[in-house]
Design a protein around this motif. Structure first.
Motif, PDB file in Angstrom:
ATOM      1  N   LYS A   1      33.230  16.680  36.759  1.00  0.00           N
ATOM      2  CA  LYS A   1      32.389  17.102  35.742  1.00  0.00           C
ATOM      3  C   LYS A   1      31.952  18.465  35.547  1.00  0.00           C
ATOM      4  O   LYS A   1      32.290  19.321  34.568  1.00  0.00           O
ATOM      5  CB  LYS A   1      31.131  16.220  35.530  1.00  0.00           C
ATOM      6  N   LYS A   2      31.218  19.007  36.680  1.00  0.00           N
ATOM      7  CA  LYS A   2      30.572  20.378  36.846  1.00  0.00           C
ATOM      8  C   LYS A   2      29.988  20.689  38.200  1.00  0.00           C
ATOM      9  O   LYS A   2      29.716  19.577  38.949  1.00  0.00           O
ATOM     10  CB  LYS A   2      29.391  20.692  35.760  1.00  0.00           C
ATOM     11  N   VAL A   3      30.170  21.952  38.434  1.00  0.00           N
ATOM     12  CA  VAL A   3      29.421  22.285  39.771  1.00  0.00           C
ATOM     13  C   VAL A   3      27.982  22.654  39.554  1.00  0.00           C
ATOM     14  O   VAL A   3      27.330  23.280  38.476  1.00  0.00           O
ATOM     15  CB  VAL A   3      30.132  23.709  40.257  1.00  0.00           C
ATOM     16  N   ILE A   4      27.310  21.814  40.335  1.00  0.00           N
ATOM     17  CA  ILE A   4      25.679  21.844  40.011  1.00  0.00           C
ATOM     18  C   ILE A   4      25.181  23.154  41.034  1.00  0.00           C
ATOM     19  O   ILE A   4      24.461  23.893  40.455  1.00  0.00           O
ATOM     20  CB  ILE A   4      25.078  20.376  40.809  1.00  0.00           C
ATOM     21  N   THR A   5      25.505  23.199  42.285  1.00  0.00           N
ATOM     22  CA  THR A   5      25.010  24.402  42.887  1.00  0.00           C
ATOM     23  C   THR A   5      26.039  24.905  43.841  1.00  0.00           C
ATOM     24  O   THR A   5      27.013  24.184  44.267  1.00  0.00           O
ATOM     25  CB  THR A   5      23.777  23.826  43.810  1.00  0.00           C
TER      26      THR A   5
END
Length: 65
Positions: free
Chosen positions: A58-62
Motif C-alpha cells: 500500500k505505502k512506505v511508512i518509514t
C-alpha cells in the motif's frame, strides 16, 4: 504513465491486507527478484516475487536512516 513505488532494504511498509496476527506493518529484509518481508507483530517472514509485492504493497511508512 505508471507510478513506481519506491522502497529499499529495512523500510517499513504497509500492505493492503493485514497479517493474520493483526499487524499491517512489515519490514523489508531482502531485496532482489524476490522480496522477503518480516511481520512487525509476530516476526513471521514471507518471500514474495517482486511483481506480487509491488501489487500488494500500500505505502512506505518509514524509510531507513
Amino acid at each position: 504513465m505508471s507510478q513506481t513505488k519506491e522502497f529499499d532494504l529495512n523500510d517499513i511498509v504497509e500492505m493492503k491486507k493485514p497479517h493474520p496476527c493483526g499487524e499491517n506493518r512489515w519490514k523489508i529484509i531482502r531485496l532482489g527478484a524476490d522480496i522477503r518481508i518480516k511481520c512487525m507483530g509476530c516476526d513471521h517472514s514471507v518471500l514474495l516475487p517482486r511483481r506480487e509485492f509491488v501489487r500488494k504493497m500500500k505505502k512506505v511508512i518509514t524509510e531507513k536512516e
